[in-house]
Design a protein around this motif. Structure first.
Motif, PDB file in Angstrom:
ATOM      1  N   VAL A 229       0.789  -1.195   0.017  1.00  0.00           N
ATOM      2  CA  VAL A 229      -0.262  -0.092   0.106  1.00  0.00           C
ATOM      3  C   VAL A 229       0.958   1.266   0.032  1.00  0.00           C
ATOM      4  N   TYR A 230       1.797   1.325   0.892  1.00  0.00           N
ATOM      5  CA  TYR A 230       2.930   2.453   0.954  1.00  0.00           C
ATOM      6  C   TYR A 230       3.786   2.567  -0.438  1.00  0.00           C
ATOM      7  N   LYS A 231       3.753   1.339  -1.180  1.00  0.00           N
ATOM      8  CA  LYS A 231       4.730   1.684  -2.306  1.00  0.00           C
ATOM      9  C   LYS A 231       3.753   2.049  -3.447  1.00  0.00           C
ATOM     10  N   ALA A 232       2.575   1.866  -3.469  1.00  0.00           N
ATOM     11  CA  ALA A 232       1.537   2.414  -4.513  1.00  0.00           C
ATOM     12  C   ALA A 232       1.491   3.698  -4.197  1.00  0.00           C
ATOM     13  N   ALA A 233       1.361   4.398  -2.916  1.00  0.00           N
ATOM     14  CA  ALA A 233       1.239   5.890  -2.550  1.00  0.00           C
ATOM     15  C   ALA A 233       2.568   6.314  -2.976  1.00  0.00           C
ATOM     16  N   LYS A 234       3.667   6.003  -2.746  1.00  0.00           N
ATOM     17  CA  LYS A 234       4.876   6.474  -3.142  1.00  0.00           C
ATOM     18  C   LYS A 234       4.815   6.644  -4.632  1.00  0.00           C
TER      19      LYS A 234
ATOM     20  N   LYS B  33       2.685   6.821  -6.713  1.00  0.00           N
ATOM     21  CA  LYS B  33       1.996   8.049  -7.156  1.00  0.00           C
ATOM     22  C   LYS B  33       2.338   9.307  -6.834  1.00  0.00           C
ATOM     23  N   ASP B  34       2.897   9.551  -5.754  1.00  0.00           N
ATOM     24  CA  ASP B  34       3.527  10.711  -5.066  1.00  0.00           C
ATOM     25  C   ASP B  34       4.841  11.025  -6.158  1.00  0.00           C
ATOM     26  N   ASP B  35       5.724   9.848  -6.256  1.00  0.00           N
ATOM     27  CA  ASP B  35       6.922  10.426  -6.967  1.00  0.00           C
ATOM     28  C   ASP B  35       6.730  10.372  -8.750  1.00  0.00           C
ATOM     29  N   GLY B  36       5.571  10.305  -8.999  1.00  0.00           N
ATOM     30  CA  GLY B  36       5.127  10.514 -10.753  1.00  0.00           C
ATOM     31  C   GLY B  36       5.352   9.285 -11.139  1.00  0.00           C
ATOM     32  N   ASN B  37       5.474   8.196 -10.648  1.00  0.00           N
ATOM     33  CA  ASN B  37       5.617   7.010 -11.321  1.00  0.00           C
ATOM     34  C   ASN B  37       4.282   6.466 -11.947  1.00  0.00           C
ATOM     35  N   ASP B  38       4.296   5.311 -12.811  1.00  0.00           N
ATOM     36  CA  ASP B  38       3.165   4.904 -13.179  1.00  0.00           C
ATOM     37  C   ASP B  38       2.604   3.838 -11.982  1.00  0.00           C
ATOM     38  N   TYR B  39       1.421   4.049 -11.667  1.00  0.00           N
ATOM     39  CA  TYR B  39       1.053   3.260 -10.376  1.00  0.00           C
ATOM     40  C   TYR B  39      -0.455   2.395 -10.711  1.00  0.00           C
TER      41      TYR B  39
END
Ligand code: CAA
Length: 380
Positions: A299-304, A306-312
């Motif tokens: 869950v934290y990885k998905a949030a990160k 999104k925050d880092d501008g990576n494809d999520y």
């Protein structure tokens, strides 16, 4: 990968934890029994900035990142998943969609009151015959020049009656398939817009879920989000972020049940000792703890991402798929650890077990998450 929670995020987590204990916990059983919407609590969450967590402060939001949002969702969901889904839909599906794709005028008129919690929003994609198969929209929005005429029925809409602003997905050009779909902003009270019956649900009973009926509702063109035909992509992009919110909800439900079961196991005695001293119970707690830790990382990885501008797209689907299974498994085991008491409402875990189930269904079933993930991994 660094998931260190900074000082500000810790404060948000603590604020959400305190709010859940002080404001959500009292009355949570009664709200569940009576299917009562947590009106006062939602108002207070608006004042605390929980309803527009990621919205730019220039529109009245809290301007926080997705990880902060996830931490808040996790804490609320440990105690009251009905309240957390209200928050999740408003933040992820309605505010995010409007802020990312809306016009300046739409943001001023609709996003601002939604971000402050003065109004609540709803996201209206599902239909009686378009749940998982979301491109099969039967609701129509016929182009009449300066306005659309909206007709159709939406199903299982969270915040169905409590909302004032509805983002409605509808077909304008059937011959173009999903490329003919539009997303329209609909206001409660527009002539021809009726709120249908409230659903009597297994779980998240404090949130209000309704069908919605549109009979020749006139929607001004300026209420369309994005270009003509952008509606399906709008829904998909918005749901991609929404799935992080629901994954965090599932994580919170699991963690809430685990914390209660752990505490109970250290108090309840059987065969002359606390049941936590029996290997049968210890091993259950170990499995729950390990699964929850694994879910938290996803869950934290998905949030990160999104925050880092990576494809999520894949990471949000994986987080929801895994965390919702963990929520189901953990809550079932929590009821088992509580034994007979687990079957009784006052011990809370039976409610968490009922609430867990919906996290495998809404914002895309687990089967749909697998479709999404398979497409992503096979493309790469
Ligand atoms: N982001 C951006 N674009 C996306 C996308 C995404 N995540 N997923 C699909 N698209 C695009 C595709 O790229 C394609 O566009 P192009 O042709 O230009 O490339 C277009 O959308 C159509 O996509 P597909 O061909 O993949 O469509 P499909 O019909 O095969 O399947 C699906 C799509 C993934 C199954 C989709 O229908 C889906 O997600 N279904 C589940 C719906 C859902 O989650 N409903 C939840 C309701 S809301 C809710 O529950 C809220 C609540 O109250 C709590």
């Amino acid at each position: 990968m660094d998931f260190q929670i900074n000082e500000e995020q810790k404060m948000i987590q603590q604020a959400a934890r305190d709010f859940a204990q002080i404001e959500l916990f009292p009355g949570v059983i009664e709200r569940d029994e009576q299917q009562a919407f947590p009106e006062e609590q939602v108002k207070k969450m608006g004042e605390l900035g929980f309803l527009g967590m990621m919205v730019d402060p220039k529109y009245g939001g809290s301007g926080l990142d997705t990880l902060s949002y996830v931490l808040m969702m996790e804490e609320l969901s440990k105690v009251d998943a009905s309240s957390s889904v209200i928050v999740s839909v408003n933040n992820s599906l309605v505010c995010w969609g409007l802020e990312t794709f809306g016009t300046e005028a739409q943001k001023e008129k609709y996003l601002r009151p939604l971000a402050s919690g003065a109004k609540i929003g709803a996201f209206c994609l599902s239909e009686p015959e378009a749940g998982s198969d979301a491109t099969s929209q039967k609701t129509t929005a016929i182009d009449k020049g300066d306005h659309y005429i909206l007709n159709g029925t939406k199903n299982w809409i969270t915040n169905g009656n409590s909302a004032s602003v509805y983002l409605v997905i509808a077909q304008t050009h059937p011959e173009k398939g999903y490329k003919g779909i539009n997303a329209l902003i609909v206001e409660k009270g527009m002539p021809g817009f009726e709120i249908g019956p409230k659903e009597n649900k297994l779980g998240i009973r404090g949130s209000d879920t309704h069908s919605l009926i549109f009979n020749d509702v006139k929607i001004p063109k300026e209420n369309r989000i994005g270009e003509d035909g952008f509606g399906f992509k709008f829904a998909m992009k918005t749901l991609t972020g929404g799935r992080i919110g629901i994954a965090a909800q599932a994580l919170g439900i699991a963690a809430g049940a685990y914390e209660m079961a752990k505490e109970y196991a250290q108090q309840r005695k059987a065969f002359g000792t606390e049941i936590a001293n029996h290997q049968a119970i210890r091993f259950k707690l170990v499995d729950m703890h390990t699964q929850i830790e694994a879910a938290r990382l996803l869950v934290y990885k998905a949030a990160k991402d999104k925050d880092d501008g990576n494809d999520y797209v894949a990471s949000s689907a994986m987080a929801k798929l895994f965390a919702s299974q963990v929520a189901m498994d953990t809550t079932i085991e929590a009821v088992q650890i509580f034994g007979g008491n687990g079957f009784v409402k006052e011990y809370h875990v039976e409610r968490l077990m009922r609430d867990a189930k919906i996290t495998q269904i809404y914002e895309g079933t687990s089967e749909i998450q697998k479709m999404v993930i398979s497409r992503e991994i096979l493309r790469k």
